[in-house]
Design an enzyme around this catalytic site. Structure first.
Site, PDB file in Angstrom:
ATOM      1  N   GLU A  55     -14.644  26.362   5.394  1.00  0.00           N
ATOM      2  CA  GLU A  55     -14.565  27.803   5.637  1.00  0.00           C
ATOM      3  C   GLU A  55     -15.920  28.457   5.379  1.00  0.00           C
ATOM      4  O   GLU A  55     -16.590  28.148   4.382  1.00  0.00           O
ATOM      5  CB  GLU A  55     -13.515  28.417   4.702  1.00  0.00           C
ATOM      6  CG  GLU A  55     -13.391  29.920   4.779  1.00  0.00           C
ATOM      7  CD  GLU A  55     -12.410  30.459   3.766  1.00  0.00           C
ATOM      8  OE1 GLU A  55     -12.751  31.440   3.079  1.00  0.00           O
ATOM      9  OE2 GLU A  55     -11.308  29.896   3.636  1.00  0.00           O
ATOM     10  N   ARG A  84      27.166  31.515   8.552  1.00  0.00           N
ATOM     11  CA  ARG A  84      25.969  32.146   7.991  1.00  0.00           C
ATOM     12  C   ARG A  84      24.797  31.182   7.885  1.00  0.00           C
ATOM     13  O   ARG A  84      23.655  31.530   8.215  1.00  0.00           O
ATOM     14  CB  ARG A  84      26.291  32.760   6.625  1.00  0.00           C
ATOM     15  CG  ARG A  84      25.121  33.441   5.920  1.00  0.00           C
ATOM     16  CD  ARG A  84      24.245  34.271   6.831  1.00  0.00           C
ATOM     17  NE  ARG A  84      24.990  35.214   7.658  1.00  0.00           N
ATOM     18  CZ  ARG A  84      24.505  35.766   8.765  1.00  0.00           C
ATOM     19  NH1 ARG A  84      23.295  35.458   9.187  1.00  0.00           N
ATOM     20  NH2 ARG A  84      25.231  36.613   9.465  1.00  0.00           N
ATOM     21  N   LYS A 134       1.028  28.397   4.859  1.00  0.00           N
ATOM     22  CA  LYS A 134       1.745  29.518   4.254  1.00  0.00           C
ATOM     23  C   LYS A 134       3.180  29.523   4.786  1.00  0.00           C
ATOM     24  O   LYS A 134       3.557  30.327   5.629  1.00  0.00           O
ATOM     25  CB  LYS A 134       1.025  30.827   4.553  1.00  0.00           C
ATOM     26  CG  LYS A 134      -0.343  30.915   3.898  1.00  0.00           C
ATOM     27  CD  LYS A 134      -1.053  32.209   4.257  1.00  0.00           C
ATOM     28  CE  LYS A 134      -2.432  32.276   3.604  1.00  0.00           C
ATOM     29  NZ  LYS A 134      -3.174  33.501   3.963  1.00  0.00           N
ATOM     30  N   ASP A 150     -13.964  32.875   8.800  1.00  0.00           N
ATOM     31  CA  ASP A 150     -12.996  33.715   8.109  1.00  0.00           C
ATOM     32  C   ASP A 150     -13.371  35.192   8.153  1.00  0.00           C
ATOM     33  O   ASP A 150     -14.496  35.568   7.789  1.00  0.00           O
ATOM     34  CB  ASP A 150     -12.870  33.260   6.654  1.00  0.00           C
ATOM     35  CG  ASP A 150     -11.689  33.892   5.940  1.00  0.00           C
ATOM     36  OD1 ASP A 150     -10.598  33.954   6.534  1.00  0.00           O
ATOM     37  OD2 ASP A 150     -11.860  34.333   4.792  1.00  0.00           O
ATOM     38  N   LYS A 205     -12.266  25.401   1.183  1.00  0.00           N
ATOM     39  CA  LYS A 205     -12.169  26.856   1.211  1.00  0.00           C
ATOM     40  C   LYS A 205     -13.219  27.462   0.268  1.00  0.00           C
ATOM     41  O   LYS A 205     -13.957  26.748  -0.409  1.00  0.00           O
ATOM     42  CB  LYS A 205     -10.754  27.297   0.785  1.00  0.00           C
ATOM     43  CG  LYS A 205      -9.628  26.695   1.625  1.00  0.00           C
ATOM     44  CD  LYS A 205      -9.581  27.276   3.035  1.00  0.00           C
ATOM     45  CE  LYS A 205      -9.135  28.709   3.062  1.00  0.00           C
ATOM     46  NZ  LYS A 205      -7.688  28.876   2.927  1.00  0.00           N
TER      47      LYS A 205
END
Length: 288
Positions: A204, A107, A142, A225, A174
């Protein structure tokens, strides 16, 4: 996808602690009580890892390390290498050894292979979608906590590129940084005062007006963006080679080609690491 011979593997010293933690989680306090009770001691088997769907393979080192940690007597023979495109029924690797040990490692080995191959597979699909343009497919931060290096490796196996590995790799200003710093200029000027001369700076922007302000001040890269392909074309024309252009936000396999046609250098997608479907890989026991 990348040719398997060009894919640099991750050091085993980096992979082994991650695989060891996964095995410890699966074994619990008493180990594999099912295999210990159901399978006679000394029983041996050969199993083959087989792809159930089209895809691109990644994670073979993880599977091999899982087997070795469970039982050094398991012999792993690879039929393909990471970065290889497979079709349903393709034999990926064979595992030979004590049956109890094979079942115990199964597994964890499949979890790593399925997850990482899924990332490589969707990345390869996006790379095909933007073929003929200059745009490269790249991932983001992410990622699954603890699995970043492996997931970014899987992106490379699918022919993509890696974005930052950590917050220390490069500056990425950002929207929240801009808001809290009091605007684009103070944010850019602030990081220029604090980072070294070798550190790249990306910022950004959401609008062409913001982009114009950035270009006046200067940055190494601009993250465009949530812009439509039409606005992206305008943005690329405004930049005119003065910075690397990166498109991001809501990009899908269906829209990637039109985004790439705008002329951007990079297309970044968070979902290729956090939401890629697992590639179905099974273990088939070879009759003895």
């Amino acid at each position: 996808m990348i040719h398997p011979s060009l894919l640099a593997p991750l050091p085993h010293l980096m992979i082994e602690p991650v695989v060891r933690r996964a095995l410890e989680e699966d074994l619990g306090l008493a180990g594999d009580i099912t295999s210990q009770g159901a399978i006679p001691a000394g029983h041996r088997s050969i199993v083959t890892a087989v792809s159930r769907h089209d895809g691109v393979i990644a994670g073979l080192d993880c599977a091999e390390i899982a087997c070795r940690l469970v039982d050094p007597n398991i012999i792993v023979t690879r039929c393909v290498e990471d970065g290889t495109a497979v079709t349903p029924g393709t034999h990926i690797a064979t595992f030979e050894g004590p049956s109890r040990s094979l079942l115990t490692a199964e597994r964890t080995a499949l979890n790593f292979m399925g997850h990482l191959s899924g990332i490589a597979t969707v990345t390869a699909g996006l790379v095909r979608a933007v073929a003929g343009t200059k745009a490269a497919i790249t991932c983001t931060r992410k990622t699954t906590p603890g699995l970043r290096a492996l997931e970014k490796y899987a992106v490379r196996a699918g022919g993509g590129m890696n974005h930052r590995y950590s917050l220390a790799d490069a500056v990425l200003i950002k929207d929240n940084h801009i808001a809290l710093a009091g605007g684009i200029r103070p944010a850019l000027e602030g990081v220029r005062r604090t980072v070294g001369h070798l550190v790249k700076i990306e910022i950004e922007v959401d609008t062409l007006d913001q982009l114009a302000e950035v270009l006046e001040i200067g940055a190494d890269a601009v993250l465009l963006d949530n812009m439509s392909p039409e606005i992206l074309r305008e943005a690329v024309a405004m930049v005119d080679g003065r910075a690397i252009t990166e498109a991001s936000g809501g990009i899908t396999p269906e829209t990637a080609a039109s985004v790439a046609a705008s002329g951007v250098d990079l297309i970044s997608l968070g979902w290729i690491t956090h939401s890629a479907p697992v590639l179905d890989i099974g273990l088939d026991f070879v009759p003895q």
